[in-house]
Design a protein around this motif. Structure first.
Motif, PDB file in Angstrom:
ATOM      1  N   MET A 118      35.984  30.631  45.267  1.00 51.43           N
ATOM      2  CA  MET A 118      36.756  30.516  46.532  1.00 51.43           C
ATOM      3  C   MET A 118      38.238  30.445  46.152  1.00 51.43           C
ATOM      4  N   LYS A 119      39.053  31.359  47.219  1.00 51.33           N
ATOM      5  CA  LYS A 119      40.451  31.433  46.880  1.00 51.33           C
ATOM      6  C   LYS A 119      41.031  30.470  47.792  1.00 51.33           C
ATOM      7  N   ILE A 120      41.938  29.723  47.129  1.00 49.71           N
ATOM      8  CA  ILE A 120      42.889  28.632  47.945  1.00 49.71           C
ATOM      9  C   ILE A 120      44.477  28.872  47.859  1.00 49.71           C
TER      10      ILE A 120
ATOM     11  N   HIS B 181      37.863  26.331  42.059  1.00 48.49           N
ATOM     12  CA  HIS B 181      38.190  27.329  42.705  1.00 48.49           C
ATOM     13  C   HIS B 181      39.527  28.198  42.415  1.00 48.49           C
ATOM     14  N   GLU B 182      39.663  29.142  42.627  1.00 45.20           N
ATOM     15  CA  GLU B 182      41.053  29.803  42.313  1.00 45.20           C
ATOM     16  C   GLU B 182      42.188  29.165  43.281  1.00 45.20           C
ATOM     17  N   VAL B 183      43.213  28.852  42.615  1.00 40.73           N
ATOM     18  CA  VAL B 183      44.048  28.198  43.518  1.00 40.73           C
ATOM     19  C   VAL B 183      45.538  28.676  43.053  1.00 40.73           C
ATOM     20  N   VAL B 184      46.287  29.052  44.227  1.00 38.84           N
ATOM     21  CA  VAL B 184      47.691  29.315  43.992  1.00 38.84           C
ATOM     22  C   VAL B 184      48.558  28.376  44.852  1.00 38.84           C
ATOM     23  N   VAL B 185      49.724  27.829  44.164  1.00 38.99           N
ATOM     24  CA  VAL B 185      50.437  26.758  44.915  1.00 38.99           C
ATOM     25  C   VAL B 185      51.832  27.545  45.226  1.00 38.99           C
TER      26      VAL B 185
ATOM     27  N   ASP C 169      40.553  32.093  51.261  1.00 40.50           N
ATOM     28  CA  ASP C 169      39.503  31.590  52.337  1.00 40.50           C
ATOM     29  C   ASP C 169      39.768  30.343  52.975  1.00 40.50           C
ATOM     30  N   VAL C 170      40.708  29.456  52.559  1.00 41.87           N
ATOM     31  CA  VAL C 170      41.113  28.068  53.174  1.00 41.87           C
ATOM     32  C   VAL C 170      42.535  27.795  52.533  1.00 41.87           C
TER      33      VAL C 170
ATOM     34  N   SER D 137      40.569  13.415  45.672  1.00 35.18           N
ATOM     35  CA  SER D 137      38.825  13.454  45.494  1.00 35.18           C
ATOM     36  C   SER D 137      38.219  13.215  47.008  1.00 35.18           C
ATOM     37  N   VAL D 138      38.546  12.412  47.785  1.00 35.53           N
ATOM     38  CA  VAL D 138      37.910  12.328  49.204  1.00 35.53           C
ATOM     39  C   VAL D 138      38.052  13.576  49.735  1.00 35.53           C
ATOM     40  N   ALA D 139      39.127  14.223  49.895  1.00 29.84           N
ATOM     41  CA  ALA D 139      39.324  15.486  50.826  1.00 29.84           C
ATOM     42  C   ALA D 139      38.533  16.554  50.143  1.00 29.84           C
ATOM     43  N   LYS D 140      38.391  16.644  48.766  1.00 28.90           N
ATOM     44  CA  LYS D 140      37.508  17.851  48.403  1.00 28.90           C
ATOM     45  C   LYS D 140      36.128  17.557  48.657  1.00 28.90           C
ATOM     46  N   LYS D 141      35.609  16.414  48.730  1.00 23.06           N
ATOM     47  CA  LYS D 141      34.223  15.941  48.824  1.00 23.06           C
ATOM     48  C   LYS D 141      34.014  16.129  50.583  1.00 23.06           C
ATOM     49  N   ILE D 142      34.966  15.805  51.354  1.00 25.54           N
ATOM     50  CA  ILE D 142      34.843  16.242  52.675  1.00 25.54           C
ATOM     51  C   ILE D 142      34.884  17.632  52.998  1.00 25.54           C
ATOM     52  N   PHE D 143      35.533  18.379  52.344  1.00 24.56           N
ATOM     53  CA  PHE D 143      35.622  19.784  52.524  1.00 24.56           C
ATOM     54  C   PHE D 143      34.257  20.630  51.846  1.00 24.56           C
ATOM     55  N   ASP D 144      33.921  19.986  50.833  1.00 19.34           N
ATOM     56  CA  ASP D 144      32.597  20.621  50.496  1.00 19.34           C
ATOM     57  C   ASP D 144      31.296  20.244  51.330  1.00 19.34           C
ATOM     58  N   LYS D 145      31.303  19.252  52.091  1.00 17.66           N
ATOM     59  CA  LYS D 145      30.346  18.712  52.848  1.00 17.66           C
ATOM     60  C   LYS D 145      30.450  19.741  54.096  1.00 17.66           C
ATOM     61  N   VAL D 146      31.457  20.167  54.607  1.00 15.29           N
ATOM     62  CA  VAL D 146      31.474  20.808  55.950  1.00 15.29           C
ATOM     63  C   VAL D 146      31.948  22.362  55.854  1.00 15.29           C
TER      64      VAL D 146
END
Length: 252
Positions: free
Chosen positions: A1-3, A27-31, A89-90, A143-152
Motif C-alpha cells: 500500500m502507498k502512503i 507499506h511504501e511510505v513517502v514523507v 491509497d491513504v 502502534s495503536v493508529a496502525k492497528k486501528i487502520f488495519d482493522k478498518v
C-alpha cells in the motif's frame, strides 16, 4: 500500500519518525512535511510566494522524505501534484504533539492536512498523542493508529465518501489503555484566553484552560478516562438541515 505521511510539527519531529517507522514495516511510505513547525495553523495555504522543496532524512527510518517551506495543507497538495509520482491509497498525518480533540480540531494543522487529502478524494488518518510535561508516548500512538487502520482499512478505503479518522491516544503504555471508543467531537469545554503584558508595548499571549466537565460520549470525556478515541470527520461547509432552515426564513 502507498502512503503519504505528513504532520504539522515538522519533518524532524519525533512523532512523524515514530509513525514512519511503524508504517514503513509493511507499506511504501513517502514523507512530505513542513520544514518548520506549523501547529495551530489550521487549513492555511501559501499563496504569496513559492514553496521550496528539499530532500531530507528521517532519523532511523529508510523512507523517501521531503521538507516543504509551507503549511501542512501545502505539503499534501504539493505532494500529490508535483512530488509523489503515484496517488497514495491513504494519507497519514501525525503523530501530533498533543491531543487534537474537541474544538481543537478546528485549529489543528494535523487534522487539516488529513482533511486536505479528503478534499482530493483520498481517505486520511490524523494521529495525536497526549502531551505531558513536554513528552508524548509516540510509540503507543503510532502502534495503536496502525492497528486501528488495519482493522478498518477495507471499508474505510472503499467508502464512497472519503473521511478523516481522527485518532487520539493517551500517555500510557499500550497495555494500560482502557480500550477504544468511537467518540463525538467535544463541545467548547476547552477555553482559550489571553494573558496580557504591557512593557513598552502591549503583548497578548494565548493560553488555554479547562473550564467545565466534558460531556459523556465526547472525545475529551473518554480521553480523561484513558480510552483511545476515534472520530470520523467529513468535509462539509454547509449543513443540509440549516440550509433548509435558512430557506424557510427567506421564504417567509
Amino acid at each position: 500500500m502507498k502512503i503519504l505521511l505528513t504532520n504539522d510539527d515538522g519533518y524532524f519531529a519525533p512523532g512523524i519518525q515514530a509513525l514512519a517507522k511503524v508504517l514503513a514495516e509493511e507499506h511504501e511510505v513517502v514523507v512530505i512535511a513542513p520544514e518548520e513547525e506549523h501547529s495551530g495553523q489550521s487549513h492555511a495555504i501559501t499563496i504569496k510566494h513559492s514553496l521550496i522543496v528539499k530532500p531530507v532524512e528521517i532519523e532511523g527510518v529508510d523512507v523517501e522524505a521531503y521538507s516543504v517551506s509551507g503549511t501542512p495543507a501545502d505539503c499534501v497538495r504539493a505532494g500529490l501534484d508535483k512530488i509523489v509520482p503515484w496517488k497514495p491509497d491513504v494519507i497519514f498525518s501525525g503523530c501530533n504533539a498533543g491531543y487534537n480533540a474537541g474544538m481543537d480540531i478546528i485549529y489543528s494543522g494535523t487534522v487539516s492536512a488529513a482533511m486536505e487529502g479528503v478534499l482530493l478524494g483520498i481517505p486520511s488518518v490524523a494521529v495525536s498523542a497526549r502531551w505531558v510535561k513536554g513528552r508524548c508516548r509516540y510509540d503507543t500512538a503510532a502502534s495503536v493508529a496502525k492497528k486501528i487502520f488495519d482493522k478498518v482499512k477495507k471499508p474505510f478505503l472503499s467508502s464512497a465518501k472519503p473521511m478523516v479518522l481522527n485518532i487520539n491516544v493517551p500517555y500510557l503504555d499500550e497495555d494500560e489503555l482502557k480500550g477504544l471508543r468511537v467518540a463525538e467531537i467535544g463541545d467548547n469545554a476547552y477555553d482559550y484566553y489571553f494573558e496580557e503584558e504591557v512593557d513598552g508595548e502591549r503583548r497578548l499571549s494565548l493560553k488555554g484552560r479547562s473550564t467545565m466537565e466534558h460531556a459523556p460520549g465526547t472525545d475529551r470525556y473518554y480521553l480523561e478516562r484513558d480510552f483511545v478515541t476515534v472520530t470520523p470527520v467529513i468535509y462539509g461547509l454547509a449543513d443540509a438541515e440549516e440550509m433548509d432552515r435558512l430557506k424557510s426564513w427567506l421564504d417567509d
